[in-house]
Design an enzyme around this catalytic site. Structure first.
Site, PDB file in Angstrom:
ATOM      1  N   TYR A 220       0.828  -1.201   0.000  1.00  0.00           N
ATOM      2  CA  TYR A 220       0.000   0.000   0.000  1.00  0.00           C
ATOM      3  C   TYR A 220       0.871   1.263   0.000  1.00  0.00           C
ATOM      4  O   TYR A 220       1.789   1.384  -0.792  1.00  0.00           O
ATOM      5  CB  TYR A 220      -0.990  -0.040   1.155  1.00  0.00           C
ATOM      6  CG  TYR A 220      -2.142  -0.998   0.923  1.00  0.00           C
ATOM      7  CD1 TYR A 220      -3.176  -0.676   0.041  1.00  0.00           C
ATOM      8  CD2 TYR A 220      -2.207  -2.236   1.568  1.00  0.00           C
ATOM      9  CE1 TYR A 220      -4.231  -1.548  -0.189  1.00  0.00           C
ATOM     10  CE2 TYR A 220      -3.264  -3.114   1.346  1.00  0.00           C
ATOM     11  CZ  TYR A 220      -4.271  -2.759   0.461  1.00  0.00           C
ATOM     12  OH  TYR A 220      -5.308  -3.629   0.235  1.00  0.00           O
ATOM     13  N   SER A 221       0.619   2.200   0.917  1.00  0.00           N
ATOM     14  CA  SER A 221       1.267   3.514   0.816  1.00  0.00           C
ATOM     15  C   SER A 221       2.736   3.524   1.188  1.00  0.00           C
ATOM     16  O   SER A 221       3.398   4.557   1.003  1.00  0.00           O
ATOM     17  CB  SER A 221       0.516   4.545   1.666  1.00  0.00           C
ATOM     18  OG  SER A 221      -0.671   4.933   1.014  1.00  0.00           O
ATOM     19  N   ALA A 222       3.270   2.427   1.684  1.00  0.00           N
ATOM     20  CA  ALA A 222       4.724   2.376   1.839  1.00  0.00           C
ATOM     21  C   ALA A 222       5.401   2.525   0.482  1.00  0.00           C
ATOM     22  O   ALA A 222       6.592   2.845   0.397  1.00  0.00           O
ATOM     23  CB  ALA A 222       5.148   1.079   2.521  1.00  0.00           C
TER      24      ALA A 222
END
Length: 390
Positions: free
Chosen positions: A67-69
């Site tokens: 995801y947003s990593a």
């Protein structure tokens, strides 16, 4: 008991203990954690089940969507272009992407895209998902969109749109898609098992995600029963027109199946990076020093890249947040390993960061998507790293 595989250097045994406890006490199903100290891995662990439907075990090379990593990887690509003189972060976005100037956006600098200050968190008209995955229709819609606040006066987490905004600047400047640039300039030279746009040949290595519902859905309980400190957030979650909801409703349908082959194969530079904990930690290690003779950014570029650009109440998340030009900075809720840390979290618990003062780089990935206050897995691993350093 879940069998823990891998190696831990002397002095970091507490991280192995915390990792094992995440399975026995905190609902990890399949996961991996890696820690670099300067240029060498001191923790490299994995365990559990990669696919609960088939029982496939988590292997050393299991890939996980983070995801947003992903945003930390994409930000690194942008800063490499800046270091080469190809991209000026303080120049208007429209210098590189002329269509972006529409609807009062002519003066927005690239840096405001990176630091969530552009006010482009959503779209008046969501883009059909298949068109968003094809890239160009989404960037055309963002170029035509008006900001939701006066750019530069506030910040709010551009959870979905950030990837197309920053990614299109990378594409215009480099002539490569952001996923291609990342592979050629970062992943391949460093030997990283990490992709933004998964090749079909790698599909069988990807874990299957499990989504945990919260024990109590606060949006369904009476407002006066919600803890006072959460009431503003819960009210926003209940309002379909709030920034908190509209920031994740930029496609039609708004829900995206991140387990699907089509989504994993597309390039979503904000949210569909797929890789290993080892790759995250190694990338961040190469940001703060040399790894096998390669350093991604010079110390001067890194200092600029990690300088605070926005802080205070986030207009989307409605909690305090801090951003540099693309990386999250430490907060009380996510202190990482100290004030010189920078990195990025991902939905459900994934985390990658580096700490230049302590010479530490960290990566944690997992397939049980929990998130929120109920999820302490990454925090416990980071706390074990801090104790090991002490």
């Amino acid at each position: 008991m879940t069998t823990i595989h891998g190696e831990v250097a002397a002095g970091f045994e507490q991280v192995r203990e915390a990792f094992a406890a995440n399975f026995s006490e905190h609902r990890d199903i399949g996961a991996a954690v890696c820690v670099y100290q300067y240029d060498r891995p001191v923790v490299d662990l994995w365990g559990g089940i990669a696919d609960p439907e088939t029982g496939r075990p988590w292997a050393r090379d299991t890939l996980q969507l983070v995801y947003s990593a992903t945003k930390g990887a994409t930000a690194t690509a942008a800063h490499m272009l800046a270091e080469r003189g190809a991209l000026d972060l303080d120049a208007p976005v429209a210098k590189y992407w002329p269509e972006f100037a529409a609807n009062g956006k002519a003066d927005i600098p690239v840096r405001w895209l990176l630091s969530h200050q552009a006010g482009l968190i959503t779209l008046d008209q969501p883009v059909p998902l298949d068109e968003a995955l094809a890239w160009h229709p989404m960037v055309a819609a963002l170029a035509a969109q008006h900001p939701q606040w006066t750019p530069g006066t506030a910040h709010g987490y551009h959870g979905r749109t950030w990837g197309w905004l920053v990614g299109e600047v990378i594409r215009r400047v480099s002539g490569q898609t952001p996923g291609r640039f990342f592979v050629d300039e970062i992943a391949a030279p460093l030997g990283l098992d990490f992709f933004i746009g998964l090749p079909a040949r790698e599909r069988d290595r990807v874990s299957r995600m499990v989504y945990q519902r919260p024990a109590v859905d606060l949006t369904t309980v009476p407002a006066d029963s919600v803890p006072e400190e959460l009431r503003e957030q819960v009210a926003a979650w209940r309002d379909p027109q709030s920034f908190s909801n509209r920031a994740y409703a930029v496609t039609n349908p708004a829900e995206i199946d991140f387990d699907s082959p089509e989504v994993q194969a597309a390039e979503l530079p904000a949210s569909n990076g797929i890789g290993t904990a080892r790759a995250l930690a190694r990338m961040y290690a190469a940001l703060i020093g040399e790894v096998d003779g390669m350093r991604l950014l010079t110390p001067d570029t890194l200092e600029s890249a990690t300088k605070e650009q926005a802080s205070g109440k986030d207009q989307v998340m409605l909690i305090p947040s801090r951003f540099s030009s693309g990386y999250m900075l430490p907060t009380e809720a996510n202190p990482m390993t100290g004030p010189s840390s920078f990195g990025h979290t991902g939905r459900g618990g994934s985390l990658g960061f580096a700490d230049s003062e302590n010479g530490v780089a960290f990566g944690y990935v997992m397939n049980n998507i929990i998130g929120g206050a109920d999820d302490v897995r990454a925090a416990l691993l980071v706390e074990a790293v801090r104790r090991s350093l002490a």
